[in-house]
Write a protein that holds these residues in place. Sequence first.
Motif, PDB file in Angstrom:
ATOM      1  N   MET A 108       0.869  -1.175   0.000  1.00  8.51           N
ATOM      2  CA  MET A 108       0.000   0.000   0.000  1.00  8.51           C
ATOM      3  C   MET A 108       0.907   1.226   0.000  1.00  8.51           C
ATOM      4  O   MET A 108       1.911   1.261   0.716  1.00  8.51           O
ATOM      5  CB  MET A 108      -0.900   0.019   1.239  1.00  8.51           C
ATOM      6  N   ASP A 109       0.533   2.232  -0.804  1.00 10.54           N
ATOM      7  CA  ASP A 109       1.404   3.404  -0.922  1.00 10.54           C
ATOM      8  C   ASP A 109       0.979   4.581  -0.053  1.00 10.54           C
ATOM      9  O   ASP A 109       1.528   5.674  -0.166  1.00 10.54           O
ATOM     10  CB  ASP A 109       1.531   3.840  -2.384  1.00 10.54           C
ATOM     11  N   SER A 110       0.018   4.350   0.853  1.00 10.03           N
ATOM     12  CA  SER A 110      -0.386   5.410   1.780  1.00 10.03           C
ATOM     13  C   SER A 110      -0.931   4.809   3.067  1.00 10.03           C
ATOM     14  O   SER A 110      -1.460   3.690   3.068  1.00 10.03           O
ATOM     15  CB  SER A 110      -1.452   6.314   1.144  1.00 10.03           C
ATOM     16  N   GLY A 111      -0.815   5.578   4.138  1.00  9.36           N
ATOM     17  CA  GLY A 111      -1.371   5.141   5.406  1.00  9.36           C
ATOM     18  C   GLY A 111      -2.881   5.032   5.361  1.00  9.36           C
ATOM     19  O   GLY A 111      -3.469   4.080   5.883  1.00  9.36           O
ATOM     20  N   ALA A 112      -3.534   6.003   4.724  1.00 12.34           N
ATOM     21  CA  ALA A 112      -4.996   5.987   4.628  1.00 12.34           C
ATOM     22  C   ALA A 112      -5.471   4.782   3.816  1.00 12.34           C
ATOM     23  O   ALA A 112      -6.434   4.105   4.207  1.00 12.34           O
ATOM     24  CB  ALA A 112      -5.493   7.288   4.005  1.00 12.34           C
ATOM     25  N   GLY A 113      -4.806   4.502   2.716  1.00 14.00           N
ATOM     26  CA  GLY A 113      -5.162   3.344   1.907  1.00 14.00           C
ATOM     27  C   GLY A 113      -4.968   2.048   2.671  1.00 14.00           C
ATOM     28  O   GLY A 113      -5.778   1.116   2.559  1.00 14.00           O
ATOM     29  N   ALA A 114      -3.896   1.980   3.453  1.00  9.11           N
ATOM     30  CA  ALA A 114      -3.627   0.780   4.254  1.00  9.11           C
ATOM     31  C   ALA A 114      -4.707   0.579   5.317  1.00  9.11           C
ATOM     32  O   ALA A 114      -5.154  -0.543   5.544  1.00  9.11           O
ATOM     33  CB  ALA A 114      -2.246   0.876   4.894  1.00  9.11           C
ATOM     34  N   LEU A 115      -5.146   1.661   5.953  1.00  6.82           N
ATOM     35  CA  LEU A 115      -6.218   1.547   6.948  1.00  6.82           C
ATOM     36  C   LEU A 115      -7.508   1.059   6.304  1.00  6.82           C
ATOM     37  O   LEU A 115      -8.190   0.189   6.851  1.00  6.82           O
ATOM     38  CB  LEU A 115      -6.451   2.884   7.643  1.00  6.82           C
ATOM     39  N   ASP A 116      -7.832   1.619   5.148  1.00  8.26           N
ATOM     40  CA  ASP A 116      -9.032   1.167   4.437  1.00  8.26           C
ATOM     41  C   ASP A 116      -8.935  -0.318   4.109  1.00  8.26           C
ATOM     42  O   ASP A 116      -9.900  -1.062   4.268  1.00  8.26           O
ATOM     43  CB  ASP A 116      -9.234   1.976   3.151  1.00  8.26           C
ATOM     44  N   TYR A 117      -7.766  -0.752   3.667  1.00  5.17           N
ATOM     45  CA  TYR A 117      -7.540  -2.161   3.353  1.00  5.17           C
ATOM     46  C   TYR A 117      -7.705  -3.031   4.600  1.00  5.17           C
ATOM     47  O   TYR A 117      -8.404  -4.052   4.569  1.00  5.17           O
ATOM     48  CB  TYR A 117      -6.146  -2.337   2.750  1.00  5.17           C
ATOM     49  N   LEU A 118      -7.086  -2.621   5.704  1.00  4.01           N
ATOM     50  CA  LEU A 118      -7.158  -3.408   6.936  1.00  4.01           C
ATOM     51  C   LEU A 118      -8.595  -3.547   7.428  1.00  4.01           C
ATOM     52  O   LEU A 118      -8.982  -4.592   7.951  1.00  4.01           O
ATOM     53  CB  LEU A 118      -6.282  -2.782   8.023  1.00  4.01           C
ATOM     54  N   LYS A 119      -9.384  -2.512   7.246  1.00  6.14           N
ATOM     55  CA  LYS A 119     -10.778  -2.543   7.702  1.00  6.14           C
ATOM     56  C   LYS A 119     -11.623  -3.555   6.932  1.00  6.14           C
ATOM     57  O   LYS A 119     -12.703  -3.934   7.392  1.00  6.14           O
ATOM     58  CB  LYS A 119     -11.398  -1.148   7.598  1.00  6.14           C
ATOM     59  N   THR A 120     -11.140  -4.028   5.797  1.00  4.85           N
ATOM     60  CA  THR A 120     -11.879  -5.031   5.013  1.00  4.85           C
ATOM     61  C   THR A 120     -11.517  -6.456   5.410  1.00  4.85           C
ATOM     62  O   THR A 120     -12.148  -7.402   4.946  1.00  4.85           O
ATOM     63  CB  THR A 120     -11.601  -4.881   3.500  1.00  4.85           C
ATOM     64  N   LEU A 121     -10.501  -6.614   6.255  1.00  7.58           N
ATOM     65  CA  LEU A 121      -9.980  -7.943   6.586  1.00  7.58           C
ATOM     66  C   LEU A 121     -10.584  -8.510   7.857  1.00  7.58           C
ATOM     67  O   LEU A 121     -10.826  -7.783   8.824  1.00  7.58           O
ATOM     68  CB  LEU A 121      -8.455  -7.879   6.754  1.00  7.58           C
ATOM     69  N   SER A 122     -10.758  -9.811   7.884  1.00  8.09           N
ATOM     70  CA  SER A 122     -11.181 -10.487   9.107  1.00  8.09           C
ATOM     71  C   SER A 122      -9.976 -11.029   9.864  1.00  8.09           C
ATOM     72  O   SER A 122     -10.071 -11.359  11.039  1.00  8.09           O
ATOM     73  CB  SER A 122     -12.159 -11.616   8.795  1.00  8.09           C
ATOM     74  N   THR A 123      -8.846 -11.118   9.174  1.00  7.44           N
ATOM     75  CA  THR A 123      -7.583 -11.531   9.785  1.00  7.44           C
ATOM     76  C   THR A 123      -6.501 -10.580   9.287  1.00  7.44           C
ATOM     77  O   THR A 123      -6.347 -10.402   8.079  1.00  7.44           O
ATOM     78  CB  THR A 123      -7.207 -12.972   9.371  1.00  7.44           C
ATOM     79  N   PHE A 124      -5.784  -9.978  10.207  1.00  9.65           N
ATOM     80  CA  PHE A 124      -4.740  -9.021   9.832  1.00  9.65           C
ATOM     81  C   PHE A 124      -3.475  -9.746   9.394  1.00  9.65           C
ATOM     82  O   PHE A 124      -3.258 -10.906   9.741  1.00  9.65           O
ATOM     83  CB  PHE A 124      -4.418  -8.103  11.013  1.00  9.65           C
ATOM     84  N   PRO A 125      -2.604  -9.039   8.658  1.00 10.59           N
ATOM     85  CA  PRO A 125      -1.314  -9.638   8.286  1.00 10.59           C
ATOM     86  C   PRO A 125      -0.494  -9.954   9.541  1.00 10.59           C
ATOM     87  O   PRO A 125      -0.723  -9.374  10.606  1.00 10.59           O
ATOM     88  CB  PRO A 125      -0.631  -8.550   7.456  1.00 10.59           C
ATOM     89  N   ASP A 126       0.442 -10.846   9.393  1.00 11.50           N
ATOM     90  CA  ASP A 126       1.322 -11.174  10.517  1.00 11.50           C
ATOM     91  C   ASP A 126       2.234 -10.002  10.848  1.00 11.50           C
ATOM     92  O   ASP A 126       2.540  -9.748  12.011  1.00 11.50           O
ATOM     93  CB  ASP A 126       2.183 -12.397  10.176  1.00 11.50           C
ATOM     94  N   VAL A 127       2.690  -9.308   9.804  1.00  8.21           N
ATOM     95  CA  VAL A 127       3.655  -8.224   9.961  1.00  8.21           C
ATOM     96  C   VAL A 127       3.243  -7.036   9.109  1.00  8.21           C
ATOM     97  O   VAL A 127       2.806  -7.208   7.969  1.00  8.21           O
ATOM     98  CB  VAL A 127       5.083  -8.674   9.546  1.00  8.21           C
ATOM     99  N   ILE A 128       3.402  -5.840   9.681  1.00  2.34           N
ATOM    100  CA  ILE A 128       3.267  -4.600   8.921  1.00  2.34           C
ATOM    101  C   ILE A 128       4.611  -3.894   8.976  1.00  2.34           C
ATOM    102  O   ILE A 128       5.178  -3.718  10.060  1.00  2.34           O
ATOM    103  CB  ILE A 128       2.179  -3.673   9.497  1.00  2.34           C
TER     104      ILE A 128
END
Length: 131
Positions: free
Chosen positions: A40-60
């Motif tokens: 993801m090339d922005s913090g805002a875009g990454a937050l929007d992406y994370l909000k769609t997930l039921s399981t977060f990535p292991d590492v950010i």
Amino acid sequence: MNISTSTFQSVLLIDDNSIDNFINKKLIETTGVAEQVVVMDSGAGALDYLKTLSTFPDVILLDVQMPGMDGFAFLQEYAKLPAELTQRCTVFMLSSSIDHRDLIRARENPHVKRYFNKPLNVQELLVYATA
């Protein structure tokens, strides 16, 4: 270094620098550190992406200096996400910033496990991510 089994299911790279993203993604993929790398090339875009997930990535891997929403603003919003999702995710700041205040702020943030200087060192990542 090639890891026979991926250490992580997924890694999320958040950085506005496309060259850094390309290099870090290739490094993670070629060493077999993660099965999936999302960029993801922005913090805002990454937050929007994370909000769609039921399981977060292991590492950010989070850059400090980005236009619009910098890494620390991202962390303020990240802290508002459900704890059952964030607690299994390890956040590392990965930055070329030489500002000592950034390092102190990262150390003081409860969501940040470690602050790494660019370029990404996969072995160092593995040591701290699995500790």
